[in-house]
Design a protein around this motif. Structure first.
Motif, PDB file in Angstrom:
ATOM      1  N   ASN A 124       3.718 -76.352 -86.789  1.00  0.00           N
ATOM      2  CA  ASN A 124       4.300 -77.577 -86.246  1.00  0.00           C
ATOM      3  C   ASN A 124       3.134 -78.478 -85.830  1.00  0.00           C
ATOM      4  O   ASN A 124       2.170 -77.994 -85.227  1.00  0.00           O
ATOM      5  CB  ASN A 124       5.171 -77.268 -85.029  1.00  0.00           C
ATOM      6  N   TYR A 135       1.815 -82.332 -84.106  1.00  0.00           N
ATOM      7  CA  TYR A 135       2.221 -83.333 -83.115  1.00  0.00           C
ATOM      8  C   TYR A 135       1.142 -84.409 -82.982  1.00  0.00           C
ATOM      9  O   TYR A 135      -0.057 -84.129 -83.067  1.00  0.00           O
ATOM     10  CB  TYR A 135       2.415 -82.682 -81.736  1.00  0.00           C
ATOM     11  N   TYR A 179       6.334 -85.744 -84.321  1.00  0.00           N
ATOM     12  CA  TYR A 179       6.108 -84.340 -84.603  1.00  0.00           C
ATOM     13  C   TYR A 179       6.668 -84.019 -85.977  1.00  0.00           C
ATOM     14  O   TYR A 179       7.530 -84.723 -86.510  1.00  0.00           O
ATOM     15  CB  TYR A 179       6.674 -83.425 -83.520  1.00  0.00           C
ATOM     16  N   VAL A 224       7.757 -80.594 -88.573  1.00  0.00           N
ATOM     17  CA  VAL A 224       7.963 -79.160 -88.751  1.00  0.00           C
ATOM     18  C   VAL A 224       7.675 -78.719 -90.180  1.00  0.00           C
ATOM     19  O   VAL A 224       7.751 -77.529 -90.485  1.00  0.00           O
ATOM     20  CB  VAL A 224       9.385 -78.734 -88.326  1.00  0.00           C
ATOM     21  N   ARG A 245       1.042 -75.909 -83.363  1.00  0.00           N
ATOM     22  CA  ARG A 245       1.402 -74.611 -82.843  1.00  0.00           C
ATOM     23  C   ARG A 245       1.913 -73.770 -84.008  1.00  0.00           C
ATOM     24  O   ARG A 245       2.417 -74.277 -84.992  1.00  0.00           O
ATOM     25  CB  ARG A 245       2.469 -74.705 -81.767  1.00  0.00           C
ATOM     26  N   LEU A 284       4.524 -71.664 -85.816  1.00  0.00           N
ATOM     27  CA  LEU A 284       5.972 -71.551 -85.787  1.00  0.00           C
ATOM     28  C   LEU A 284       6.376 -70.156 -85.337  1.00  0.00           C
ATOM     29  O   LEU A 284       5.854 -69.160 -85.816  1.00  0.00           O
ATOM     30  CB  LEU A 284       6.536 -71.819 -87.185  1.00  0.00           C
ATOM     31  N   GLY A 285       7.271 -70.100 -84.406  1.00  0.00           N
ATOM     32  CA  GLY A 285       7.778 -68.822 -83.940  1.00  0.00           C
ATOM     33  C   GLY A 285       7.013 -68.253 -82.775  1.00  0.00           C
ATOM     34  O   GLY A 285       7.451 -67.303 -82.137  1.00  0.00           O
ATOM     35  N   GLN A 286       5.867 -68.826 -82.481  1.00  0.00           N
ATOM     36  CA  GLN A 286       5.104 -68.348 -81.331  1.00  0.00           C
ATOM     37  C   GLN A 286       5.301 -69.299 -80.159  1.00  0.00           C
ATOM     38  O   GLN A 286       5.323 -70.514 -80.330  1.00  0.00           O
ATOM     39  CB  GLN A 286       3.612 -68.253 -81.672  1.00  0.00           C
ATOM     40  N   ASN A 287       5.442 -68.739 -78.994  1.00  0.00           N
ATOM     41  CA  ASN A 287       5.696 -69.556 -77.818  1.00  0.00           C
ATOM     42  C   ASN A 287       4.480 -69.511 -76.907  1.00  0.00           C
ATOM     43  O   ASN A 287       4.535 -68.990 -75.800  1.00  0.00           O
ATOM     44  CB  ASN A 287       6.941 -69.074 -77.096  1.00  0.00           C
ATOM     45  N   ASN A 288       3.373 -69.979 -77.415  1.00  0.00           N
ATOM     46  CA  ASN A 288       2.155 -69.966 -76.614  1.00  0.00           C
ATOM     47  C   ASN A 288       1.524 -71.339 -76.517  1.00  0.00           C
ATOM     48  O   ASN A 288       0.314 -71.490 -76.476  1.00  0.00           O
ATOM     49  CB  ASN A 288       1.156 -68.958 -77.203  1.00  0.00           C
ATOM     50  N   GLY A 289       2.370 -72.333 -76.509  1.00  0.00           N
ATOM     51  CA  GLY A 289       1.874 -73.677 -76.284  1.00  0.00           C
ATOM     52  C   GLY A 289       1.235 -74.293 -77.517  1.00  0.00           C
ATOM     53  O   GLY A 289       1.344 -73.787 -78.620  1.00  0.00           O
ATOM     54  N   TYR A 290       0.599 -75.397 -77.280  1.00  0.00           N
ATOM     55  CA  TYR A 290      -0.079 -76.130 -78.344  1.00  0.00           C
ATOM     56  C   TYR A 290      -1.582 -75.871 -78.299  1.00  0.00           C
ATOM     57  O   TYR A 290      -2.141 -75.559 -77.253  1.00  0.00           O
ATOM     58  CB  TYR A 290       0.068 -77.634 -78.155  1.00  0.00           C
ATOM     59  N   PHE A 335      -4.749 -78.339 -79.031  1.00  0.00           N
ATOM     60  CA  PHE A 335      -5.041 -79.751 -79.222  1.00  0.00           C
ATOM     61  C   PHE A 335      -6.363 -79.952 -79.955  1.00  0.00           C
ATOM     62  O   PHE A 335      -7.286 -79.135 -79.844  1.00  0.00           O
ATOM     63  CB  PHE A 335      -5.138 -80.463 -77.872  1.00  0.00           C
ATOM     64  N   MET A 375       3.200 -73.555 -68.618  1.00  0.00           N
ATOM     65  CA  MET A 375       1.796 -73.502 -68.980  1.00  0.00           C
ATOM     66  C   MET A 375       0.975 -74.438 -68.122  1.00  0.00           C
ATOM     67  O   MET A 375       1.503 -75.418 -67.569  1.00  0.00           O
ATOM     68  CB  MET A 375       1.622 -73.926 -70.451  1.00  0.00           C
ATOM     69  N   TYR A 385      -2.695 -76.590 -68.579  1.00  0.00           N
ATOM     70  CA  TYR A 385      -3.780 -77.012 -69.446  1.00  0.00           C
ATOM     71  C   TYR A 385      -4.886 -77.619 -68.585  1.00  0.00           C
ATOM     72  O   TYR A 385      -4.634 -78.250 -67.560  1.00  0.00           O
ATOM     73  CB  TYR A 385      -3.301 -78.072 -70.449  1.00  0.00           C
ATOM     74  N   PRO A 429      -6.817 -81.450 -74.223  1.00  0.00           N
ATOM     75  CA  PRO A 429      -6.425 -80.383 -73.290  1.00  0.00           C
ATOM     76  C   PRO A 429      -6.572 -79.005 -73.932  1.00  0.00           C
ATOM     77  O   PRO A 429      -6.363 -78.847 -75.139  1.00  0.00           O
ATOM     78  CB  PRO A 429      -4.949 -80.689 -73.008  1.00  0.00           C
ATOM     79  N   TYR A 458      -0.469 -69.267 -69.203  1.00  0.00           N
ATOM     80  CA  TYR A 458       0.863 -69.316 -69.791  1.00  0.00           C
ATOM     81  C   TYR A 458       1.715 -68.228 -69.152  1.00  0.00           C
ATOM     82  O   TYR A 458       1.277 -67.083 -69.034  1.00  0.00           O
ATOM     83  CB  TYR A 458       0.753 -69.111 -71.296  1.00  0.00           C
ATOM     84  N   SER A 461      12.428 -70.757 -77.036  1.00  0.00           N
ATOM     85  CA  SER A 461      11.571 -69.588 -77.191  1.00  0.00           C
ATOM     86  C   SER A 461      10.531 -69.746 -78.281  1.00  0.00           C
ATOM     87  O   SER A 461       9.708 -68.870 -78.470  1.00  0.00           O
ATOM     88  CB  SER A 461      12.442 -68.371 -77.516  1.00  0.00           C
ATOM     89  N   GLY A 462      10.560 -70.845 -79.000  1.00  0.00           N
ATOM     90  CA  GLY A 462       9.522 -71.030 -79.995  1.00  0.00           C
ATOM     91  C   GLY A 462      10.016 -71.400 -81.367  1.00  0.00           C
ATOM     92  O   GLY A 462       9.236 -71.762 -82.227  1.00  0.00           O
ATOM     93  N   ALA A 463      11.309 -71.349 -81.580  1.00  0.00           N
ATOM     94  CA  ALA A 463      11.837 -71.672 -82.901  1.00  0.00           C
ATOM     95  C   ALA A 463      12.078 -73.166 -83.028  1.00  0.00           C
ATOM     96  O   ALA A 463      12.206 -73.872 -82.040  1.00  0.00           O
ATOM     97  CB  ALA A 463      13.138 -70.915 -83.123  1.00  0.00           C
ATOM     98  N   TYR A 500      10.139 -77.160 -81.426  1.00  0.00           N
ATOM     99  CA  TYR A 500       9.608 -76.794 -80.123  1.00  0.00           C
ATOM    100  C   TYR A 500       8.811 -77.952 -79.546  1.00  0.00           C
ATOM    101  O   TYR A 500       7.959 -78.524 -80.200  1.00  0.00           O
ATOM    102  CB  TYR A 500       8.705 -75.586 -80.359  1.00  0.00           C
ATOM    103  N   LEU A 512       6.854 -79.406 -75.816  1.00  0.00           N
ATOM    104  CA  LEU A 512       6.439 -79.236 -74.430  1.00  0.00           C
ATOM    105  C   LEU A 512       6.696 -80.519 -73.655  1.00  0.00           C
ATOM    106  O   LEU A 512       6.531 -81.618 -74.192  1.00  0.00           O
ATOM    107  CB  LEU A 512       4.954 -78.905 -74.356  1.00  0.00           C
TER     108      LEU A 512
END
Lengths: 113, 114
Positions: free
Chosen positions: A32, A34, A49, A51, A94, A96-102, A104, B34, B36, B44, B49, B95-97, B100, B102
């Motif tokens: 993804n 942005y 953004y 996808v 980021r 896809l499928g991971q939820n650990n932020g962006y 930059f 999160m 940053y 950033p 997290y 959850s990330g799908a 997504y 922020l």
């Protein structure tokens, strides 16, 4: 390893001139992507953004546009810059499928004169 | 009311002090949080997290989430001049799908004075 490249770092453009900022991501596929703008005192403003290739969602109507011609390439453009387009432009991605932020990029400081 | 409120500062502290940075939010559906750190003229970078209420520690940094109060904090112990930066909180619903996104606070500018 995954890296994001954004260029140029600094840009001074006259009002009415075109703009093209490029962002590329390495080491991943189908991210993804942005585009954000950061103005003093206003925080991060999401502009676009994506996808997937050719899929662009716009968050703020303005004279900017975005394109994603390749999986890991994201371009921000304008046909005619305004003074109000000045700011710090950030590309982010980021997985896809991971939820650990962006993650930059290093940003482009654009000054429209 | 904005979705995420963050005091912009600036905040100036002496070296070695404990720093507390805070954000409040209005949307109780936010699940993932999160912090940053952004140095001047840089993008950033993700610092911390977490997705659950409680504390998460990483070295000198502790992230705290209180979902019942819709309040998150970042604590910096033994602050160093190299911690001088703008700190942005961020949160997301899903959850990330899919698409997504922020939601960011405006950032707090911190200066640690030697």
């Amino acid at each position: 390893s995954q890296t994001i490249h954004q260029w140029p770092a600094t840009l001074v453009q006259p009002v009415g001139s075109p703009l093209s900022l490029e962002c590329t991501v390495e080491g991943t596929s189908n991210p993804n992507l942005y585009w954000y703008r950061q103005a003093a005192g206003r925080g991060l403003q999401l502009l676009f953004y994506s996808v997937g290739i050719g899929q662009i969602s716009s968050e703020v109507p303005q004279n900017l546009s975005a394109s994603r011609p390749q999986d890991r390439q994201f371009i921000l453009s304008s046909k005619k810059l305004l003074l109000s387009d000045s700011g710090f432009y950030l590309c982010a991605w980021r997985n896809l499928g991971q939820n650990n932020g962006y993650t930059f990029g290093s940003g482009t400081r654009l000054t429209v004169v | 009311q904005k979705e995420v409120e963050q005091d912009p500062g600036p905040l100036s502290v002496p070296e070695g002090a404990i720093v507390s940075l805070n954000c409040t939010y209005s949307n109780s559906a936010f699940q993932y949080f999160m912090w940053y750190r952004q140095y001047s003229r840089k993008g950033p970078e993700l610092l911390m997290y977490t997705y659950s209420s409680g504390n998460k520690e990483d070295g000198r940094f502790t992230a705290q989430v209180d979902k019942s109060s819709k309040y998150i904090s970042l604590f910096i112990r033994d602050s160093q001049p190299s911690d001088s930066a703008t700190y942005l909180c961020a949160m997301t619903l899903n959850s990330g799908a899919g698409s997504y996104q922020l939601t960011f606070g405006k950032g707090t500018k911190l200066s640690v004075i030697p």
